[in-house]
Design a protein around this motif. Structure first.
Motif, short mmCIF file in Angstrom:
data_model
loop_
_atom_site.label_atom_id
_atom_site.label_comp_id
_atom_site.label_asym_id
_atom_site.label_seq_id
_atom_site.Cartn_x
_atom_site.Cartn_y
_atom_site.Cartn_z
N ASP A 136 0.73 -1.35 0.07
CA ASP A 136 0.20 0.07 -0.10
C ASP A 136 0.84 1.21 -0.02
O ASP A 136 1.99 1.36 0.76
N TRP B 196 -4.16 12.45 4.77
CA TRP B 196 -4.19 11.04 5.03
C TRP B 196 -3.28 10.07 4.28
O TRP B 196 -3.29 10.35 3.15
N ASP B 197 -2.58 9.15 5.00
CA ASP B 197 -1.74 8.56 3.93
C ASP B 197 -1.65 7.11 4.81
O ASP B 197 -2.03 6.80 6.08
N LYS B 198 -1.38 6.15 3.95
CA LYS B 198 -0.82 4.58 4.42
C LYS B 198 0.42 4.17 3.57
O LYS B 198 0.22 4.39 2.40
N ASN C 51 2.84 0.90 3.45
CA ASN C 51 3.19 -0.65 3.80
C ASN C 51 4.28 -0.97 2.64
O ASN C 51 3.70 -1.41 1.51
N THR D 116 1.81 1.43 8.21
CA THR D 116 1.60 2.78 8.88
C THR D 116 0.32 3.40 8.22
O THR D 116 0.38 3.77 7.17
N THR D 117 -0.40 3.73 8.97
CA THR D 117 -1.70 4.64 8.68
C THR D 117 -1.68 5.83 9.54
O THR D 117 -1.80 5.71 10.66
N ASP D 118 -1.43 7.06 8.70
CA ASP D 118 -1.58 8.28 9.45
C ASP D 118 -2.87 9.21 8.88
O ASP D 118 -3.10 9.16 7.94
N SER D 119 -3.08 9.95 9.90
CA SER D 119 -4.18 11.17 9.53
C SER D 119 -3.68 12.49 10.35
O SER D 119 -3.23 12.08 11.80
N SER E 278 -1.70 8.23 14.47
CA SER E 278 -0.95 7.26 13.67
C SER E 278 -1.33 5.78 14.07
O SER E 278 -1.48 5.52 15.33
#
Length: 239
Positions: free
Chosen positions: A163, A188-190, A192, A207-210, A235
């Motif tokens: 991802d 917003w990001d992801k 992997n 890792t998923t962040d906002s 995060s």
């Protein structure tokens, strides 16, 4: 009457690299904040995307990260613990060893950043980055029989992108013209990215962040300006 500027500035002992918004937007990088800083001359980072930078002979623990004039460097390590949405960056500069007396408690590099503000015109932006493993050529051709037995999952030693997306949006404008302004941004990001010997294709990993930023600016009077800003970041890291 014209004259060339002197090659040596005798009024200051510091060296400065400064970038404004147009230059930052045109940089041929992944457009994250650490990439913006790391392209400056004499700046060195241990790895791509790392905020543990050093420059001009100063070490990591003695540096400053001034965001809108506030030093947000970790007091024990010198790193910046705030992952910054690059869409909020208006200007940035890197000062080298010998910075002026206004920069206390530092023996080396000083990173300054000014964030964007609202203006009398409504403005906004939207954009993003996206990639898949099909768009990446690992350029690795190895004979697995010549590798050690511990390369169980990935004998070729390839990197796999499960991802990778990064979406950003901003909006700003006047609340009261010439007096009160607002600016807001979100990201917003992801990510992997699985390295050699990792296990690709694990559902939900990465890792998923906002990130959310808001700023209200008040022009109190000529020469008097007040900013109130807020930042929130979430995060989630799944190995």
């Amino acid at each position: 009457v014209t004259a060339e500027p002197p090659l040596l500035d005798t009024a200051t002992s510091s060296t400065t690299s400064a970038y404004e918004a147009t230059f930052i937007k045109a940089l041929p990088t992944r457009n994250n904040f650490t990439d913006i800083i790391s392209v400056a001359p004499a700046v060195s980072a241990p790895s791509e995307g790392s905020a543990l930078m050093s420059a001009y002979g100063g070490n990591v623990t003695s540096q400053q990260w001034n965001i809108d004039g506030l030093n947000l460097a970790s007091p024990e390590g010198g790193w910046l613990g705030w992952l910054i949405n690059p869409e909020i960056v208006q200007e940035t500069s890197i000062k080298g060893f010998g910075a002026g007396a206004e920069y206390g408690s530092t023996m080396g590099n000083v990173y300054n950043m000014v964030t964007k503000s609202g203006t009398n015109q409504y403005h906004g932006s939207a954009g993003g980055y996206w990639t898949t493993n099909g768009l990446v050529d690992p350029n690795v051709e190895l004979d697995s029989s010549e590798l050690y037995d511990y390369r169980l999952w990935d004998p070729a030693g390839e990197y796999t992108i499960d991802d990778y997306y990064d979406i950003r949006a901003t909006v700003g404008g006047p609340i009261v013209r010439d007096k009160l302004f607002f600016f807001a941004a979100a990201q917003w990001d992801k990510i992997n990215v699985v390295g050699p010997n990792g296990v690709a294709g694990l559902e939900g990993s990465g890792t998923t962040d906002s990130r959310y930023d808001g700023k209200v600016s008040w022009q109190v009077a000529d020469g008097h300006h007040l900013d109130v800003r807020g930042h929130r970041a979430d995060s989630e890291v799944v190995p």
